[in-house]
Each structure stands twice: as C-alpha cells, then as structure tokens.
Design a protein around this motif. Structure first.
Motif, PDB file in Angstrom:
ATOM      1  N   CYS A  76     -46.056 -47.425   0.259  1.00  0.00           N
ATOM      2  CA  CYS A  76     -46.504 -48.237  -0.877  1.00  0.00           C
ATOM      3  C   CYS A  76     -47.916 -47.825  -1.294  1.00  0.00           C
ATOM      4  O   CYS A  76     -48.680 -47.264  -0.501  1.00  0.00           O
ATOM      5  N   GLU A  78     -50.510 -49.704  -1.803  1.00  0.00           N
ATOM      6  CA  GLU A  78     -51.562 -50.401  -1.063  1.00  0.00           C
ATOM      7  C   GLU A  78     -51.831 -49.710   0.276  1.00  0.00           C
ATOM      8  O   GLU A  78     -52.982 -49.447   0.653  1.00  0.00           O
ATOM      9  N   ARG A  79     -50.752 -49.435   1.009  1.00  0.00           N
ATOM     10  CA  ARG A  79     -50.910 -48.791   2.319  1.00  0.00           C
ATOM     11  C   ARG A  79     -51.475 -47.391   2.182  1.00  0.00           C
ATOM     12  O   ARG A  79     -52.244 -46.925   3.024  1.00  0.00           O
ATOM     13  N   CYS A 110     -45.802 -56.152  -0.656  1.00  0.00           N
ATOM     14  CA  CYS A 110     -44.535 -56.405   0.023  1.00  0.00           C
ATOM     15  C   CYS A 110     -44.775 -56.858   1.470  1.00  0.00           C
ATOM     16  O   CYS A 110     -45.899 -56.784   1.982  1.00  0.00           O
ATOM     17  N   CYS A 113     -46.495 -54.268   3.711  1.00  0.00           N
ATOM     18  CA  CYS A 113     -47.944 -54.129   3.491  1.00  0.00           C
ATOM     19  C   CYS A 113     -48.693 -55.321   4.074  1.00  0.00           C
ATOM     20  O   CYS A 113     -49.790 -55.177   4.611  1.00  0.00           O
TER      21      CYS A 113
END
Ligand SMILES: O=c1ccn([C@H]2C[C@H](O)[C@@H](CO)O2)c(=O)[nH]1
Ligand SMILES: [Zn+2]
Length: 150
Positions: A76, A78-79, A110, A113
């Motif tokens: 993702c 964010e990660r 999600c 995350c």
C-alpha cells in the motif's frame, strides 16, 4: 469508523490536535500525496493511492501502491512511504497525507496498514495526524481515533 471525526474545512485543522502544522504545510503534504499517486502501479485493482509522510524534522517521504500478480506481495501507499522513511533513518512523524481517486469519500488506511502502524512508538509516534483529501475538502483524524477499534 464513527469514531473518526473529519473536519469539513481546513480551518478546523488547528482544533484537531495538530496545532504545530500550518494550513500551508498540510496543503503541500496533500499535494505531494497526489503527485505520488501518479506513480501507482495498480493494474489489478486499477485503484491508485499516494501517501506523503512528514517527519518531525520536516522531511517528506512519498509512496504509492505497488501491486503484484501475487496479490499479497503488493504494498500500500502508506506502508511504502513509511518504509522509505524508516529505510533512510527517519522514525518520528508528524503527519501523513493519503490521496486516492475516490471523489466521494475520504480514503482510509486498510487493516494491514493499521496493523503495520500499531507496531508502537519506535516506528510510528502516536501523535501523528492523518489527512485526507476529497471533493476539495480536507479531512483529518488523529492516530488515536483511527486506531480506536483496531
Ligand atoms: O489505504 C489504502 C487502501 C488501498 N490501497 C491500495 C492497495 C491496493 O493496491 C489497492 C486496492 O485496494 O489500493 C492503498 O495503497 N492504501
Ligand atoms: Zn494498506
């Protein structure tokens, strides 16, 4: 999710626990997340996401989602952004902005995350704020409200 309180206007950002961030800073961070979204590799979901994370010493790291034919190897936005920052030696963050192509709702991290960010203060400071952009509005929530039901 009803624990997450989104302010409807940028003006309210100061009231939501990120007094140290100017509106200009938040707008710039959101812009960086929108730019990062353009790099998304998402041939399977066709859903582009970008993230921009701000360190306490004012560095910005961006990330996009990068998918894979083996779906759970995908990462993702964010990660990706967090991992890039940590890889460069940055572990203290003030805010993260997340952008998607959804135009009728705010994107929200999600479960994977959230688990990743639950690692603790060594990885993510719990004073980090989350900013979302949709329909010309900026929404925000605190780490605590985002994680309330995880
Ligand atoms: O907060 C989110 C939600 C989803 N995705 C990605 C994962 C996958 O590549 C695609 C569809 O879920 O969007 C993110 O990067 N961040
Ligand atoms: Zn995720």
């Amino acid at each position: 999710m009803d624990q997450v309180k989104f302010s409807r206007e940028v003006m309210h950002i100061k009231d939501r626990g990120s007094r140290h961030l100017s509106q200009e800073t938040v707008k710039k961070l959101i812009h960086r997340s929108q730019e990062a979204k353009k790099q998304a590799y998402s041939p399977y979901s066709k859903f582009r996401v970008g993230a921009a994370i701000l360190t306490t010493d004012n560095c910005v790291f961006t990330g996009c989602n990068v998918e894979n034919a083996c779906y759970n190897l995908g990462v993702c936005a964010e990660r990706n952004a967090i991992s890039k920052a940590v890889s460069e030696g940055y572990r203290n963050f003030t805010a993260i902005a997340i952008a998607s192509d959804l135009d009728d709702q705010f994107i929200s991290p999600c479960g994977g995350c959230r688990q990743f960010m639950r690692e603790g203060e060594d990885l993510i400071t719990s004073s980090i704020s989350f900013f979302f952009f949709s329909l010309g509005q900026i929404g925000m929530c605190t780490y605590q409200s985002l994680m309330a039901h995880t």
